[in-house]
Scaffold this motif. Structure first.
Motif, mmCIF file in Angstrom:
data_model
loop_
_atom_site.group_PDB
_atom_site.id
_atom_site.type_symbol
_atom_site.label_atom_id
_atom_site.label_comp_id
_atom_site.label_asym_id
_atom_site.label_seq_id
_atom_site.Cartn_x
_atom_site.Cartn_y
_atom_site.Cartn_z
ATOM 1 N N TRP A 197 0.844 -1.200 0.000
ATOM 2 C CA TRP A 197 0.000 0.000 0.000
ATOM 3 C C TRP A 197 0.872 1.240 0.000
ATOM 4 C CZ3 TRP A 197 1.167 3.083 4.047
ATOM 5 C CH2 TRP A 197 1.556 2.508 5.263
ATOM 6 N N ARG A 211 -3.580 3.993 -2.168
ATOM 7 C CA ARG A 211 -3.678 2.866 -3.102
ATOM 8 C C ARG A 211 -3.291 1.585 -2.370
ATOM 9 N NH1 ARG A 211 -0.976 6.947 -5.992
ATOM 10 N NH2 ARG A 211 -2.251 7.812 -7.703
ATOM 11 N N ARG A 224 -7.590 -1.284 -4.813
ATOM 12 C CA ARG A 224 -8.440 -0.292 -4.153
ATOM 13 C C ARG A 224 -7.714 1.042 -4.182
ATOM 14 N NH1 ARG A 224 -12.915 0.391 -1.152
ATOM 15 N NH2 ARG A 224 -12.847 1.433 0.861
ATOM 16 N N GLU A 225 -8.458 2.118 -4.512
ATOM 17 C CA GLU A 225 -7.831 3.424 -4.647
ATOM 18 C C GLU A 225 -8.861 4.511 -4.359
ATOM 19 O OE1 GLU A 225 -5.062 5.760 -7.961
ATOM 20 O OE2 GLU A 225 -6.413 4.142 -8.586
ATOM 21 N N GLU A 233 -12.339 7.650 4.735
ATOM 22 C CA GLU A 233 -12.563 7.652 3.293
ATOM 23 C C GLU A 233 -13.431 8.853 2.919
ATOM 24 O OE1 GLU A 233 -13.245 5.061 5.273
ATOM 25 O OE2 GLU A 233 -12.582 3.164 4.391
ATOM 26 N N TRP A 237 -14.167 5.989 -4.210
ATOM 27 C CA TRP A 237 -13.185 4.908 -4.084
ATOM 28 C C TRP A 237 -13.509 3.847 -5.143
ATOM 29 C CZ3 TRP A 237 -9.095 3.483 -0.702
ATOM 30 C CH2 TRP A 237 -8.696 4.511 0.167
ATOM 31 N N GLY A 239 -12.688 -0.014 -6.543
ATOM 32 C CA GLY A 239 -12.136 -1.333 -6.271
ATOM 33 C C GLY A 239 -11.968 -2.114 -7.559
ATOM 34 N N THR A 247 -12.636 -3.036 -13.134
ATOM 35 C CA THR A 247 -13.284 -2.394 -11.992
ATOM 36 C C THR A 247 -14.306 -3.330 -11.367
ATOM 37 O OG1 THR A 247 -12.987 -0.194 -12.947
ATOM 38 C CG2 THR A 247 -14.675 -0.424 -11.247
ATOM 39 N N GLU A 250 -17.503 0.872 -7.380
ATOM 40 C CA GLU A 250 -17.242 2.283 -7.150
ATOM 41 C C GLU A 250 -18.152 2.742 -6.013
ATOM 42 O OE1 GLU A 250 -17.865 4.401 -10.774
ATOM 43 O OE2 GLU A 250 -15.941 3.781 -11.651
#
Length: 276
Positions: A197, A211, A224-225, A233, A237, A239, A247, A250
Motif C-alpha cells: 500500500w 492505493r 483499491r484506490e 474515506e 473509491w 475497487g 473495476t 465504485e
C-alpha cells in the motif's frame, strides 16, 4: 539503633510483622552515623528474598547497587552518586531473555543504550539525552544482524525518515514522522518486494490519495484506490478484481460514511448492481 545527641547512631534493623522475636522476616538492615544512613544497606521481600543492597554516604545512595525481583533474578544494577543513578547500569527483563546496558547522568539515561538478547545478539540501540530518547535508533531481528527498524527521536518523539525491513532484508515500510506523528508519503512492501500500500499522512491521520495492491503479482495490480481526509474515506473509491485492472465497484464516501449511488460489476465487466 540508639541515639546520640538526638540523632540515630549505630546498627539499624526493621522486620516484617510479627517482629524478630516471633519469627518475623527481616525487612531492612543498615547503619546510621550522626543521623545519616551510612555504609552498606540491605532490604528484603516478605518471603526473605533479597530486594536491594548497596552503600549509603551522607544519607544518599553512593556507589554500586543491586536490585532483585522476588524470584531472585537481578532486575537492575549500577552506580549512584549523591542519591542519583550515575555511570554504567544494566537492566534485565523479567523473562531474562534480554538486558539493557548504558549510562546514567544525574538520574537520567544519557548516550547510547544497547539491548541484548539471551543469545548475546544485539536487539536494539537507542540514543538518550537527559532521560529522553534523542538521536538515532535501530532495532534488529532477533538472532541476526539484520536491521528491523531505523530512525531518529527528538525529545522522545519520532522525527524524520523511518524505515522497517523484513527478516530477509527487503524494505518493508518507509515514511516520515513530524513531532511524533506520521506525516507525508508512506509506503509498505511485501517480503517479495511488491508494493502493498501507499498513501499520505497529515498529523498522524491518513490524508490524501491511497492505493492498495493485490498480492497475486508480479506484476502487482491496484485493487483499491481513493482519497482519505483526516483518517476517513472521502469521495470516490474504486475497487478492482485482484490480478486485473477490471473495476469491481465504485463507492462514494463522505467523512467515512457511504453516501450516494454505488456500483458493482462482474469480473467480465458486466454490471452487477447500481444503487444507494
Amino acid at each position: 539503633w540508639c541515639e546520640v545527641d538526638g540523632s540515630p547512631e549505630g546498627p539499624f534493623g526493621r522486620w516484617f510483622a510479627p517482629g524478630p522475636d516471633a519469627g518475623g522476616t527481616r525487612q531492612v538492615a543498615g547503619w546510621y552515623s550522626a543521623g545519616d544512613r551510612s555504609g552498606t544497606w540491605s532490604t528484603w521481600y516478605p518471603g526473605g528474598e533479597p530486594a536491594s543492597q548497596g552503600p549509603y554516604h551522607a544519607d544518599a545512595r553512593e556507589g554500586w547497587w543491586t536490585f532483585w525481583r522476588p524470584d531472585g533474578s537481578v532486575e537492575r544494577e549500577g552506580a549512584f552518586a549523591g542519591g542519583l543513578e550515575a555511570g554504567p547500569w544494566v537492566v534485565r527483563a523479567p523473562d531474562r531473555d534480554a538486558e539493557e546496558e548504558g549510562e546514567y547522568a544525574a538520574g537520567a539515561r544519557e548516550g547510547i543504550w544497547l539491548l541484548w538478547g539471551a543469545d548475546g545478539g544485539l536487539l536494539a540501540s537507542t540514543t538518550w539525552a537527559a532521560g529522553l530518547r534523542s538521536g538515532p535508533h535501530a532495532r534488529y531481528h532477533a538472532g541476526t544482524e539484520q536491521l528491523a527498524e531505523a530512525g531518529s527521536y527528538a525529545d522522545d518523539r519520532r522525527v524524520g525518515t523511518w524505515q522497517r525491513w523484513h527478516p530477509g532484508g527487503q524494505l518493508a515500510q518507509e515514511g516520515a514522522y513530524v513531532d511524533g506523528s506520521r506525516d507525508g508519503p508512506w509506503a509498505q512492501w511485501t517480503a517479495s518486494g511488491q508494493p502493498d500500500w501507499e498513501g499520505a499522512y497529515a498529523a498522524g491521520q491518513p490524508h490524501g490519495t491511497w492505493r492498495i495492491w493485490d498480492r497475486l503479482g508480479p506484476p502487482p495490480a491496484i485493487v483499491r484506490e481513493g482519497q482519505m481526509v483526516a483518517g476517513h474515506e472521502d469521495g470516490l473509491w474504486v475497487g478492482r478484481f485482484e490480478g486485473t485492472e477490471v473495476t469491481a465497484d465504485e463507492i462514494r464516501w463522505v467523512a467515512g460514511s457511504r453516501e450516494g449511488a454505488t456500483a458493482a460489476w462482474y469480473a467480465s465487466g458486466a454490471p452487477l448492481s447500481v444503487g444507494q
